[in-house]
Design an enzyme around this catalytic site. Structure first.
Site, mmCIF file in Angstrom:
data_model
loop_
_atom_site.group_PDB
_atom_site.id
_atom_site.type_symbol
_atom_site.label_atom_id
_atom_site.label_comp_id
_atom_site.label_asym_id
_atom_site.label_seq_id
_atom_site.Cartn_x
_atom_site.Cartn_y
_atom_site.Cartn_z
ATOM 1 N N GLY A 1 0.971 -1.551 0.001
ATOM 2 C CA GLY A 1 0.451 -0.038 0.173
ATOM 3 C C GLY A 1 0.894 1.029 -0.325
ATOM 4 O O GLY A 1 2.369 0.955 0.209
ATOM 5 N N SER B 1 -6.160 6.848 11.292
ATOM 6 C CA SER B 1 -7.034 7.742 10.884
ATOM 7 C C SER B 1 -7.059 8.780 11.477
ATOM 8 O O SER B 1 -7.621 8.664 12.231
ATOM 9 C CB SER B 1 -7.824 7.458 10.281
ATOM 10 O OG SER B 1 -8.187 8.473 9.101
ATOM 11 N N SER B 2 -6.851 10.108 10.688
ATOM 12 C CA SER B 2 -7.676 11.069 11.901
ATOM 13 C C SER B 2 -9.036 11.090 12.120
ATOM 14 O O SER B 2 -9.562 12.219 12.448
ATOM 15 C CB SER B 2 -7.074 12.240 11.339
ATOM 16 O OG SER B 2 -7.596 12.531 10.412
ATOM 17 N N CYS B 3 -9.823 9.948 10.936
ATOM 18 C CA CYS B 3 -11.400 10.705 11.240
ATOM 19 C C CYS B 3 -11.178 9.188 12.616
ATOM 20 O O CYS B 3 -12.737 9.902 12.468
ATOM 21 C CB CYS B 3 -11.762 9.494 9.587
ATOM 22 S SG CYS B 3 -11.083 7.908 9.656
ATOM 23 N N TYR C 1 -15.750 2.753 8.878
ATOM 24 C CA TYR C 1 -14.592 3.272 9.411
ATOM 25 C C TYR C 1 -13.987 3.929 10.128
ATOM 26 O O TYR C 1 -12.622 3.084 11.179
ATOM 27 C CB TYR C 1 -14.019 3.562 7.347
ATOM 28 C CG TYR C 1 -12.356 4.083 8.071
ATOM 29 C CD1 TYR C 1 -11.450 2.798 7.465
ATOM 30 C CD2 TYR C 1 -11.659 5.157 8.389
ATOM 31 C CE1 TYR C 1 -9.929 2.961 7.211
ATOM 32 C CE2 TYR C 1 -9.969 4.503 7.600
ATOM 33 C CZ TYR C 1 -9.586 4.017 7.608
ATOM 34 O OH TYR C 1 -8.003 4.525 6.837
ATOM 35 N N LYS D 1 -11.455 1.849 13.313
ATOM 36 C CA LYS D 1 -9.491 2.537 13.238
ATOM 37 C C LYS D 1 -9.976 2.583 14.929
ATOM 38 O O LYS D 1 -8.676 2.266 15.398
ATOM 39 C CB LYS D 1 -9.842 3.259 12.625
ATOM 40 C CG LYS D 1 -9.653 3.440 10.862
ATOM 41 C CD LYS D 1 -7.943 2.540 11.337
ATOM 42 C CE LYS D 1 -7.853 1.803 9.800
ATOM 43 N NZ LYS D 1 -6.819 0.748 9.803
ATOM 44 N N HIS E 1 -8.939 9.648 -1.991
ATOM 45 C CA HIS E 1 -9.266 10.386 -1.850
ATOM 46 C C HIS E 1 -8.729 12.059 -2.915
ATOM 47 O O HIS E 1 -8.923 12.145 -3.724
ATOM 48 C CB HIS E 1 -7.982 10.422 -1.016
ATOM 49 C CG HIS E 1 -8.529 9.529 0.603
ATOM 50 N ND1 HIS E 1 -7.701 8.208 0.595
ATOM 51 C CD2 HIS E 1 -9.302 9.744 1.427
ATOM 52 C CE1 HIS E 1 -8.054 8.051 1.612
ATOM 53 N NE2 HIS E 1 -8.937 8.579 2.318
ATOM 54 N N ARG F 1 -7.675 14.401 -11.982
ATOM 55 C CA ARG F 1 -8.533 15.567 -13.222
ATOM 56 C C ARG F 1 -7.844 16.338 -13.539
ATOM 57 O O ARG F 1 -8.266 16.979 -15.189
ATOM 58 C CB ARG F 1 -9.412 15.827 -12.059
ATOM 59 C CG ARG F 1 -11.499 15.418 -12.588
ATOM 60 C CD ARG F 1 -12.342 16.361 -11.641
ATOM 61 N NE ARG F 1 -12.268 14.672 -11.313
ATOM 62 C CZ ARG F 1 -12.451 14.762 -9.867
ATOM 63 N NH1 ARG F 1 -12.751 16.350 -9.707
ATOM 64 N NH2 ARG F 1 -12.730 14.353 -8.909
HETATM 65 P P1 GDP Z 1 -12.697 12.963 3.867
HETATM 66 O O1 GDP Z 1 -11.320 14.198 4.558
HETATM 67 O O2 GDP Z 1 -12.317 11.911 4.421
HETATM 68 O O3 GDP Z 1 -13.185 14.195 3.777
HETATM 69 O O4 GDP Z 1 -12.016 12.565 2.678
HETATM 70 P P2 GDP Z 1 -11.867 12.809 0.894
HETATM 71 O O5 GDP Z 1 -10.373 13.078 0.951
HETATM 72 O O6 GDP Z 1 -12.361 12.014 0.290
HETATM 73 O O7 GDP Z 1 -12.609 14.209 0.720
HETATM 74 C C1 GDP Z 1 -12.177 15.479 1.270
HETATM 75 C C2 GDP Z 1 -13.173 17.008 0.981
HETATM 76 O O8 GDP Z 1 -12.313 16.752 -0.538
HETATM 77 C C3 GDP Z 1 -14.922 16.264 0.719
HETATM 78 O O9 GDP Z 1 -14.755 18.094 1.050
HETATM 79 C C4 GDP Z 1 -14.210 16.116 -0.427
HETATM 80 O O10 GDP Z 1 -16.195 16.357 -1.570
HETATM 81 C C5 GDP Z 1 -13.690 17.322 -1.079
HETATM 82 N N1 GDP Z 1 -13.415 16.783 -2.708
HETATM 83 C C6 GDP Z 1 -13.366 17.784 -3.327
HETATM 84 N N2 GDP Z 1 -12.928 17.040 -5.496
HETATM 85 C C7 GDP Z 1 -12.942 15.732 -4.553
HETATM 86 C C8 GDP Z 1 -12.276 14.534 -5.176
HETATM 87 O O11 GDP Z 1 -12.274 14.702 -6.885
HETATM 88 N N3 GDP Z 1 -12.242 13.515 -4.742
HETATM 89 C C9 GDP Z 1 -12.719 13.405 -2.768
HETATM 90 N N4 GDP Z 1 -12.397 12.099 -2.872
HETATM 91 N N5 GDP Z 1 -12.530 14.225 -2.545
HETATM 92 C C10 GDP Z 1 -12.897 15.835 -2.647
#
Ligand code: GDP
Length: 314
Positions: free
Chosen positions: A10, A104-106, A133, A137, A176, A184
């Site tokens: 990973g 994880s910080s979540c 999740y 954790k 993430h 993108r």
């Molecule tokens: P989180 O930290 O557990 O919420 O996980 P993420 O890393 O998936 O998302 C973090 C934040 O980024 C959230 O507010 C998402 O809505 C925002 N975000 C914006 N664009 C994207 C994208 O393309 N992918 C993901 N995963 N999150 C996005």
């Protein structure tokens, strides 16, 4: 020392593997997912009995971004509970006295005071998009603490903030935010597209730590002397936050990724996608007192990761 590095392929596991191999003092045991399914109790027991490692680093987990957590909650809670219960129990049953568990910080409540201190754990309701999740954790921290209390072993946990870096998952849906947006923006820049969609409102704030910093912090914590490490005021809280101490908004992150990838079009926000927790910043003062702070700045880390992405994924 024979170290079993669970999850070596990973993103975090491979960063730890790079640092262990550069140090070249330990024998590092690894198994691919095909060779050993850590959700399988019997297979995990056989592996530990056959190999008897001295130390375990538990970097194996099912991980994913906000949509993956939302869409596959059963997989996220079941796989993580099974992996951690099997690995931590079999480590104990086979005489492992030192283990490092990666979380994880979540784990912290959605509305925890920012920056979040370790003692915010279990003080309020969790963020719903990744609650299954997070529960798994939290269970892993409690497994470690319980085996420490009941059996006197030394099982430590580290709770990293959002990680990124080489070896990340760049899948547009399951990843993430940082790798997802990197990919993108990369394609949009290549295609000279006019607009890139960013999920949510752009206002949530997140902290990002380069995985090489996380690997260094993990080995630092694993090697701390025990007396230094236990919190005298609460002997149960054998876990530490790992982060940079700085956060940025998703909109600022998007602008940074547009610059690094050379995207010159417009950034649009898709309010139909979830924002998740409004802010997620760790208080890292406990780890700083124990001698570790992050080294890799965000822009530098993103540029290095984009370089890796272009050579290995794009
Ligand atoms: P989180 O930290 O557990 O919420 O996980 P993420 O890393 O998936 O998302 C973090 C934040 O980024 C959230 O507010 C998402 O809505 C925002 N975000 C914006 N664009 C994207 C994208 O393309 N992918 C993901 N995963 N999150 C996005």
């Amino acid at each position: 020392m024979r170290i079993f590095l669970a999850g070596h392929s990973g993103m975090v596991g491979s960063a730890i593997a790079r640092q262990l191999s550069a140090r070249d003092v330990d024998e590092v045991l690894t198994r691919t997912h095909d060779q050993l399914d850590l959700t399988n109790q019997a297979a995990t027991a056989t592996f530990f009995a056959d190999e008897s490692p001295d130390v375990v680093i538990l970097a194996a987990a099912r991980v994913g971004g906000i949509l993956a957590n939302n869409d596959f909650p059963a997989d996220f809670i079941y796989d993580n509970l099974m992996i951690e219960a099997n690995v931590i129990h079999q480590a104990f049953a086979n005489g492992v006295t030192r283990l490092l568990n990666l979380g994880s910080s979540c784990i912290y409540p959605r509305d925890a005071a920012q920056p979040m201190r370790e003692d915010a754990l279990l003080t309020g309701p969790l963020e719903l998009t990744n609650e299954p999740y997070a529960i798994a954790k939290i269970a892993a921290i409690k497994l470690c603490e319980s085996y420490n209390r009941q059996y006197g072993v030394d099982y430590r946990s580290v709770m990293p903030t959002n990680l990124y870096g080489p070896g990340d998952n760049f899948d547009p849906i399951k990843s993430h935010v940082l790798p997802g947006l990197m990919q993108r923006f990369h394609y949009a820049a290549q295609a000279d597209a006019e607009v890139v969609e960013v999920w949510g409102s752009g206002t949530p704030r997140r902290e990002f730590l380069h995985v090489d910093d996380m690997a260094a912090a993990s080995l630092h914590v694993l090697n701390l002397p025990k007396a230094n490490w236990d919190d005298a005021t609460d002997p149960r809280s054998a876990f530490l936050n790992v982060g940079t101490g700085h956060d940025i908004s998703i909109a600022e992150l998007a602008t940074m990724l547009a610059e690094v990838t050379g995207f010159e079009g417009r950034i649009a926000f898709d309010a139909r996608k979830p924002d998740g927790t409004p802010r997620k910043l760790l208080n890292v003062s406990r780890l700083a007192e124990l001698g570790w702070t992050s080294k890799i700045g965000l822009r530098e880390g993103i540029a290095q990761t984009y370089d890796w992405y272009q050579k290995n994924v794009a």
